[in-house]
Design a protein around this motif. Structure first.
Motif, mmCIF file in Angstrom:
data_model
loop_
_atom_site.group_PDB
_atom_site.id
_atom_site.type_symbol
_atom_site.label_atom_id
_atom_site.label_comp_id
_atom_site.label_asym_id
_atom_site.label_seq_id
_atom_site.Cartn_x
_atom_site.Cartn_y
_atom_site.Cartn_z
ATOM 1 N N GLN A 187 1.132 -1.373 0.154
ATOM 2 C CA GLN A 187 -0.371 -0.081 -0.072
ATOM 3 C C GLN A 187 0.743 1.104 0.050
ATOM 4 O OE1 GLN A 187 -3.100 -0.254 3.457
ATOM 5 N NE2 GLN A 187 -3.719 -2.050 1.973
ATOM 6 N N LEU A 190 -0.976 4.363 -2.641
ATOM 7 C CA LEU A 190 -2.439 4.334 -3.310
ATOM 8 C C LEU A 190 -3.775 4.791 -3.856
ATOM 9 C CD1 LEU A 190 -2.960 4.352 0.831
ATOM 10 C CD2 LEU A 190 -3.242 3.006 -0.660
ATOM 11 N N GLY A 307 -11.013 11.479 4.202
ATOM 12 C CA GLY A 307 -10.152 10.582 3.592
ATOM 13 C C GLY A 307 -9.606 11.708 2.954
ATOM 14 N N SER A 309 -7.815 12.612 -1.133
ATOM 15 C CA SER A 309 -8.277 11.901 -2.294
ATOM 16 C C SER A 309 -7.791 13.326 -3.605
ATOM 17 C CB SER A 309 -9.667 11.641 -3.020
ATOM 18 O OG SER A 309 -9.650 11.704 -4.815
ATOM 19 N N GLU A 338 -5.515 8.333 5.778
ATOM 20 C CA GLU A 338 -5.392 8.775 4.698
ATOM 21 C C GLU A 338 -5.143 10.392 4.808
ATOM 22 O OE1 GLU A 338 -6.151 6.326 0.797
ATOM 23 O OE2 GLU A 338 -7.759 6.226 2.108
ATOM 24 N N HIS A 376 -13.922 5.519 -5.840
ATOM 25 C CA HIS A 376 -13.450 4.725 -6.096
ATOM 26 C C HIS A 376 -13.837 4.891 -7.701
ATOM 27 C CE1 HIS A 376 -10.881 1.297 -6.450
ATOM 28 N NE2 HIS A 376 -11.694 0.136 -6.881
ATOM 29 N N SER A 386 -16.656 3.817 -2.495
ATOM 30 C CA SER A 386 -15.244 4.714 -2.404
ATOM 31 C C SER A 386 -14.651 3.788 -0.883
ATOM 32 C CB SER A 386 -15.751 6.205 -2.513
ATOM 33 O OG SER A 386 -14.939 6.759 -2.080
ATOM 34 N N ARG A 387 -13.732 4.358 -0.247
ATOM 35 C CA ARG A 387 -13.535 4.217 0.712
ATOM 36 C C ARG A 387 -13.719 4.077 1.962
ATOM 37 N NH1 ARG A 387 -9.284 2.050 0.460
ATOM 38 N NH2 ARG A 387 -7.754 3.905 -0.699
ATOM 39 N N THR A 390 -17.210 6.165 3.704
ATOM 40 C CA THR A 390 -18.353 7.786 2.855
ATOM 41 C C THR A 390 -19.671 7.283 2.848
ATOM 42 O OG1 THR A 390 -16.005 7.371 1.422
ATOM 43 C CG2 THR A 390 -18.587 7.974 0.735
ATOM 44 N N LEU A 460 -11.854 -2.350 3.408
ATOM 45 C CA LEU A 460 -11.131 -1.063 2.112
ATOM 46 C C LEU A 460 -12.304 -0.374 1.963
ATOM 47 C CD1 LEU A 460 -8.182 -2.976 0.796
ATOM 48 C CD2 LEU A 460 -8.365 -1.566 3.226
ATOM 49 N N TYR A 461 -13.461 -1.184 1.137
ATOM 50 C CA TYR A 461 -14.784 0.074 0.412
ATOM 51 C C TYR A 461 -16.056 -0.425 1.225
ATOM 52 C CZ TYR A 461 -10.235 -0.044 -2.911
ATOM 53 O OH TYR A 461 -9.406 0.445 -3.321
#
Length: 496
Positions: A187, A190, A307, A309, A338, A376, A386-387, A390, A460-461
């Motif tokens: 990772q 990312l 996060g 982006s 992040e 994402h 998305s992450r 969200t 993760l999502y």
């Protein structure tokens, strides 16, 4: 008169001049002589033949009578009696078959027993092939005690470990892809945009260094190499939607290149295709989205984002360069955290920022004017992938009646349909949940593997429903989530 008639009957003579009594006497004499003659057997055979024919006729007649009687009885019988009768017939037939099989096998066994034992052993050894000793493979069963049954299909048992497999030399995989696989797995790289750009840059290196074997076309050989390299990357970490769309576009362009060109000319054309894709679909798209979102930002706004982006970072920095004064609230969540990188970049640029974790979002949402989120991917049914976290941010924003803008390039639109986060997702390292973000100090959960009934799940999502999203900002226009199929149809017609 009666006496005269009896005498006439006795005196009746046939054509051979003999009476009945005389004929009978002759027959008896002949039979007595035949017993001593050598032709006795022939007479016996003829008599037995005659007897057997008569017996056959009698048996056939008896069978017919039995069948007629059975039919008449069946008509008068009930269904249960008929079933019982059929079962008896079937059992009788099975017994006959078993007896026939036993009679056939018995002579074979007898003949085998007559042979000496040594000969039998030799024949058996010649017939039966020699059994090779096959060592048992080590069982690769993964311990299911620490697996969540709801997402058991998402566990990647073939995930590569850096120490053993990723760094291994593979003849068909370029070293650039091996390095990229390590970066994905650790990772280090990312974000969907960053991962796609890294893939395309690595592909340019592969094209430059690739040499096709003799009597094999360059593009076809490159396609096979690309397939093995993509499989290697997928084993390191599942491919993002942006990566799969980029690879699909490149493979389509690969089939349209003229095969009569030289290999050097083909390499130049393929590298130009990659450069134009990066420039048009990624760089220009992000510039167009940034322009549209900056128009929506006004002085005094409080913008909340989640996060980190790359697209949201670019929008906020360019809005700051335009001279607009606004405040940014960065919401972050474990284990990746992040948002700290986004906070660092914005603070360096001089923006007024606040940093909170996702559990404090309800305390901050009341002061927010706009929520701007990255994505994402956006699916065909309008759901935003998305992450993780969200969807929670969008739910809280909906409760406070705050507008939610999702910024996403069209090359991240996916034809997949999904309504939850369990059918298709990616699972991260569960050990990262048991470590705090302060110097990665261990916590009481660090020994979770010793507890059978404790299973940390690091998804993760997540998937955000279209009802929670106000609009999707793309390079084409600001669209509702329901217009994703239209955009996909336009892109498909342009590429074909």
């Amino acid at each position: 008169m009666e006496n005269l008639q009896n005498e006439n009957k006795k005196e009746k003579v046939g054509a051979d001049g003999l009476t009945k009594k005389e004929r009978r006497a002759q027959k008896e004499k002949s039979t007595a002589q035949n017993t001593t003659s050598p032709d006795i057997s022939d007479n016996k055979e003829s008599s037995t033949k005659v007897m057997t024919e008569k017996e056959q006729r009698r048996l056939e007649w008896a069978k017919k009578l039995k069948e007629q009687n059975a039919k008449e009885n069946e008509k008068n019988m009930s269904k249960a009696e008929l079933k019982a009768k059929r079962r008896e017939q079937q059992e009788a037939q099975r017994q006959k078959k078993s007896e026939l099989v036993a009679t056939k096998l018995s002579p074979a066994k007898e003949s085998s027993t007559t042979k000496p034992e040594l000969v039998q052993k030799q024949e058996i050894s010649n017939k039966s092939p020699q059994k090779k000793f096959i060592p048992k493979k080590e069982s690769r069963k993964v311990n299911d005690t620490h697996k969540v049954q709801l997402v058991q299909h998402l566990y990647n048992e073939k995930s590569l470990k850096v120490e053993n497999k990723i760094l291994a030399v593979h003849p068909e995989i370029h070293p650039v892809f091996i390095k990229l696989g390590v970066q994905y797995n650790k990772q280090i790289v990312l974000g969907s945009n960053a991962r796609c750009l890294a893939l395309l840059v690595a592909l340019k290196y592969v094209i430059a260094d690739l040499k096709s074997p003799p009597k094999q076309e360059f593009c076809r050989y490159l396609e096979s190499v690309l397939q093995t390299s993509a499989a290697h990357l997928h084993s390191c970490r599942p491919l993002a939607v942006s990566m799969t769309n980029a690879l699909r576009y490149f493979k389509l362009q690969l089939t349209q290149i003229d095969t009569n060109l030289k290999d050097t000319e083909k390499k130049i054309k393929l590298q130009e295709i990659i450069d134009t894709y990066i420039h048009d679909d990624i760089r220009k798209a992000s510039d167009a989205i940034s322009m549209k979102v900056r128009e929506k930002i006004s002085n005094g706004d409080v913008i909340l984002t989640y996060g980190c982006s790359s697209l949201i970072t670019k929008i906020l920095l360019e809005a700051k360069n335009d001279g607009k004064k606004f405040k940014v609230i960065i919401v972050d969540g474990r284990p990746l955290l992040e948002g700290r990188e986004l906070l660092r970049r914005l603070v360096v640029a001089g923006l007024d920022c606040s940093y909170v974790l996702i559990n404090a979002i309800s305390y901050v949402m009341n002061t927010v004017t706009k929520v701007i989120l990255g994505a994402h991917a956006i699916l065909t049914n309008g759901y935003v992938m998305s992450r993780i976290g969200t969807a929670q941010v969008a739910i809280v924003a909906r409760e406070y009646n705050k507008p939610v803008l999702v910024c996403c390039e069209t090359y991240k639109f996916s034809e997949r349909v999904q309504t939850d986060s369990f059918v298709y997702n990616e699972i991260g390292d569960p050990d990262k949940l048991s470590v705090t973000h302060v110097n990665e100090t261990p916590t009481s959960l660090s020994k979770w593997k010793d507890i059978q009934k404790l299973t940390p799940l690091n998804i993760l999502y997540d998937v955000t429903p279209p009802d929670l999203v106000t609009a999707v900002v793309t390079e084409i226009a600001i669209l509702p989530c329901t217009s994703v199929p239209v955009v996909l149809r336009i892109n498909a017609s342009e590429t074909s």
